[in-house]
Design an enzyme around this catalytic site. Structure first.
Site, PDB file in Angstrom:
ATOM      1  N   MET A   1      32.267   4.433  86.806  1.00 32.92           N
ATOM      2  CA  MET A   1      31.597   3.554  85.838  1.00 32.92           C
ATOM      3  C   MET A   1      32.207   3.761  84.457  1.00 32.92           C
ATOM      4  O   MET A   1      31.589   3.439  83.441  1.00 32.92           O
ATOM      5  CB  MET A   1      30.098   3.841  85.818  1.00 32.92           C
ATOM      6  CG  MET A   1      29.447   3.548  87.171  1.00 32.92           C
ATOM      7  SD  MET A   1      27.724   3.053  87.061  1.00 32.92           S
ATOM      8  CE  MET A   1      27.013   4.491  86.317  1.00 32.92           C
TER       9      MET A   1
ATOM     10  N   HIS B   1      35.621  11.489  82.162  1.00 29.44           N
ATOM     11  CA  HIS B   1      35.751  12.875  81.701  1.00 29.44           C
ATOM     12  C   HIS B   1      36.556  13.643  82.745  1.00 29.44           C
ATOM     13  O   HIS B   1      37.008  13.059  83.747  1.00 29.44           O
ATOM     14  CB  HIS B   1      34.374  13.493  81.447  1.00 29.44           C
ATOM     15  CG  HIS B   1      33.411  13.354  82.591  1.00 29.44           C
ATOM     16  ND1 HIS B   1      33.650  13.895  83.844  1.00 29.44           N
ATOM     17  CD2 HIS B   1      32.223  12.719  82.688  1.00 29.44           C
ATOM     18  CE1 HIS B   1      32.646  13.611  84.635  1.00 29.44           C
ATOM     19  NE2 HIS B   1      31.764  12.877  83.974  1.00 29.44           N
TER      20      HIS B   1
ATOM     21  N   GLY C   1      35.774  15.459  85.059  1.00 29.04           N
ATOM     22  CA  GLY C   1      35.266  15.353  86.432  1.00 29.04           C
ATOM     23  C   GLY C   1      35.908  14.170  87.154  1.00 29.04           C
ATOM     24  O   GLY C   1      36.381  14.293  88.288  1.00 29.04           O
ATOM     25  N   HIS C   2      35.947  13.004  86.479  1.00 34.04           N
ATOM     26  CA  HIS C   2      36.594  11.833  87.094  1.00 34.04           C
ATOM     27  C   HIS C   2      38.084  12.104  87.302  1.00 34.04           C
ATOM     28  O   HIS C   2      38.650  11.738  88.326  1.00 34.04           O
ATOM     29  CB  HIS C   2      36.485  10.606  86.174  1.00 34.04           C
ATOM     30  CG  HIS C   2      35.081  10.178  85.878  1.00 34.04           C
ATOM     31  ND1 HIS C   2      34.492  10.385  84.661  1.00 34.04           N
ATOM     32  CD2 HIS C   2      34.167   9.546  86.646  1.00 34.04           C
ATOM     33  CE1 HIS C   2      33.268   9.891  84.674  1.00 34.04           C
ATOM     34  NE2 HIS C   2      33.040   9.374  85.874  1.00 34.04           N
TER      35      HIS C   2
ATOM     36  N   GLY D   1      32.490  12.623  93.868  1.00 32.63           N
ATOM     37  CA  GLY D   1      32.217  13.985  93.416  1.00 32.63           C
ATOM     38  C   GLY D   1      30.953  14.546  94.053  1.00 32.63           C
ATOM     39  O   GLY D   1      29.955  13.836  94.195  1.00 32.63           O
ATOM     40  N   GLN D   2      30.991  15.840  94.375  1.00 41.28           N
ATOM     41  CA  GLN D   2      29.829  16.537  94.934  1.00 41.28           C
ATOM     42  C   GLN D   2      28.667  16.593  93.930  1.00 41.28           C
ATOM     43  O   GLN D   2      27.530  16.813  94.291  1.00 41.28           O
ATOM     44  CB  GLN D   2      30.258  17.951  95.368  1.00 41.28           C
ATOM     45  CG  GLN D   2      29.156  18.848  95.897  1.00 41.28           C
ATOM     46  CD  GLN D   2      28.430  18.247  97.099  1.00 41.28           C
ATOM     47  OE1 GLN D   2      29.031  17.483  97.869  1.00 41.28           O
ATOM     48  NE2 GLN D   2      27.161  18.577  97.256  1.00 41.28           N
ATOM     49  N   LYS D   3      28.975  16.361  92.648  1.00 35.08           N
ATOM     50  CA  LYS D   3      27.930  16.372  91.606  1.00 35.08           C
ATOM     51  C   LYS D   3      26.777  15.440  92.011  1.00 35.08           C
ATOM     52  O   LYS D   3      25.610  15.761  91.833  1.00 35.08           O
ATOM     53  CB  LYS D   3      28.565  15.917  90.291  1.00 35.08           C
ATOM     54  CG  LYS D   3      27.603  15.498  89.218  1.00 35.08           C
ATOM     55  CD  LYS D   3      27.394  16.595  88.241  1.00 35.08           C
ATOM     56  CE  LYS D   3      26.296  16.292  87.256  1.00 35.08           C
ATOM     57  NZ  LYS D   3      26.324  14.939  86.726  1.00 35.08           N
ATOM     58  N   ASP D   4      27.129  14.248  92.561  1.00 31.96           N
ATOM     59  CA  ASP D   4      26.095  13.316  93.020  1.00 31.96           C
ATOM     60  C   ASP D   4      25.926  13.518  94.526  1.00 31.96           C
ATOM     61  O   ASP D   4      26.365  12.698  95.337  1.00 31.96           O
ATOM     62  CB  ASP D   4      26.506  11.881  92.707  1.00 31.96           C
ATOM     63  CG  ASP D   4      26.572  11.648  91.209  1.00 31.96           C
ATOM     64  OD1 ASP D   4      25.535  11.767  90.547  1.00 31.96           O
ATOM     65  OD2 ASP D   4      27.675  11.385  90.702  1.00 31.96           O
TER      66      ASP D   4
ATOM     67  N   GLN E   1      24.232  10.796  96.562  1.00 37.10           N
ATOM     68  CA  GLN E   1      25.104   9.615  96.628  1.00 37.10           C
ATOM     69  C   GLN E   1      26.152   9.807  97.732  1.00 37.10           C
ATOM     70  O   GLN E   1      26.428   8.891  98.516  1.00 37.10           O
ATOM     71  CB  GLN E   1      25.785   9.400  95.271  1.00 37.10           C
ATOM     72  CG  GLN E   1      26.878   8.359  95.282  1.00 37.10           C
ATOM     73  CD  GLN E   1      27.311   7.953  93.885  1.00 37.10           C
ATOM     74  OE1 GLN E   1      26.624   7.177  93.220  1.00 37.10           O
ATOM     75  NE2 GLN E   1      28.434   8.464  93.421  1.00 37.10           N
TER      76      GLN E   1
HETATM   77  O1  PAF Z   1      29.124   7.717  90.784  1.00 35.39           O
HETATM   78  C1  PAF Z   1      29.281   6.679  90.086  1.00 35.39           C
HETATM   79  O2  PAF Z   1      29.867   6.707  88.994  1.00 35.39           O
HETATM   80  C2  PAF Z   1      28.715   5.362  90.596  1.00 35.39           C
HETATM   81  O3  PAF Z   1      27.504   5.541  91.246  1.00 35.39           O
HETATM   82  C3  PAF Z   1      29.689   4.581  91.484  1.00 35.39           C
HETATM   83  C4  PAF Z   1      29.996   5.327  92.767  1.00 35.39           C
HETATM   84  C5  PAF Z   1      30.981   4.331  90.712  1.00 35.39           C
HETATM   85  C6  PAF Z   1      29.080   3.222  91.859  1.00 35.39           C
HETATM   86  O4  PAF Z   1      28.826   2.453  90.737  1.00 35.39           O
END
Ligand code: PAF
Length: 286
Positions: free
Chosen positions: A27, A31, A33-34, A144-147, A150
């Protein structure tokens, strides 16, 4: 690095990518992490696609969609330096055109933890990620494992809907003092930033107890509550110990347990987790 907006541009650019193609959905407001997801993808794949889209359907009515931080120019500079091949920055008209009415829902495991607090959140996440998968057709997708929830929800969706791709889960990235990286950390003032260490401190406590042989989830939970009791600026919304796959509560830990939490520091909501029974280099190191 090619930057595209429309579906047609994306599809054309996709045909020129060497396989395997890795997708890192984001999104934006990137940072470290991404960027670590991008690094994972670069190691594993011949081509890397990153999507940047602040997905409105995963924000609740009282959440921070409008205020969510955005800086696409900075993101593009970072992705160029990170060696990304293709960036897709769709607009709302591309993702949810007028008359849009199709959603993807994963049932049971979206109703607990984050899903219990944010009832429409995962419906938005699974819908947008299914659309990203369909459009990009990646061989591998990096999260990422952070979520943690998800990840579990998307793995369930990939199995249930037969998406032909591999989900790759990359470790949580933390600041030196233990705070997990998050786009929301910029909202913390100096005192809240210090107090936010209570999340990683309590997870470390859980890992210490588990390493010492404790398997009673209630005892681990109580020890974590005690860590929180010493930090008046933090208000925990939930702390839970669940099976990492089903996300159901566990009383006695047999092999692994996902310990996760959501905590308010003022108005900022932070999440963090660890999996007991699995190595976690970022938390086990002193
Ligand atoms: O983890 C995120 O940043 C969002 O939930 C994702 C996977 C990009 C979906 O919008």
């Amino acid at each position: 690095m090619k930057i595209v907006k429309t579906l047609e541009e994306l599809r054309t650019a996709r045909t020129h990518l060497n396989a395997p193609v890795g997708l890192v959905p984001t999104m934006g407001f990137l940072h470290a992490g991404h960027l670590s997801l991008v690094q994972c993808a670069r190691q594993d794949c011949a081509s890397v696609v990153v999507s940047i889209y602040v997905n409105p359907t995963q924000f609740g009515p009282n959440e921070d969609f409008a205020a969510y931080p955005r800086d696409v120019d900075r993101d593009l500079d970072l992705l160029r330096d990170a060696g990304v091949n293709l960036v897709w920055v769709p607009t709302e008209e591309v993702m949810y055109p007028h008359g849009y009415q199709t959603f993807v829902t994963v049932e049971e495991i979206t109703q607990v933890l984050e899903g219990a607090m944010r009832p429409t959140h995962f419906r938005g996440v699974t819908t947008i990620v299914a659309k990203l998968f369909n459009a990009v057709q990646p061989d591998k997708a990096f999260f990422g494992q952070k979520d943690a929830q998800q990840v579990a929800v998307l793995q369930q969706m990939v199995r249930d809907l037969n998406f032909n791709l591999e989900m790759v889960v990359c470790p949580i990235v933390r600041e030196k003092d233990g705070l997990a990286l998050s786009s929301r950390n910029i909202y913390l003032d100096v005192d809240q930033r210090k107090a936010a260490l209570v999340l990683s401190r309590s997870l470390r406590k859980a890992r210490e107890l588990f390493a010492a042989g404790e398997r009673d989830a209630i005892k681990i939970h109580q020890a974590m509550d005690a860590v929180f009791a010493d930090e008046p600026l933090a208000r925990s919304q939930y702390i839970s110990l669940v099976d990492p796959k089903t996300l159901l509560d566990i009383e006695k830990i047999e092999t692994e347990a996902l310990v996760s939490m959501a905590v308010y520091m003022g108005k900022t909501r932070l999440i963090d987790n660890t999996i007991l029974g699995k190595p976690d280099l970022t938390l086990d190191q002193p």
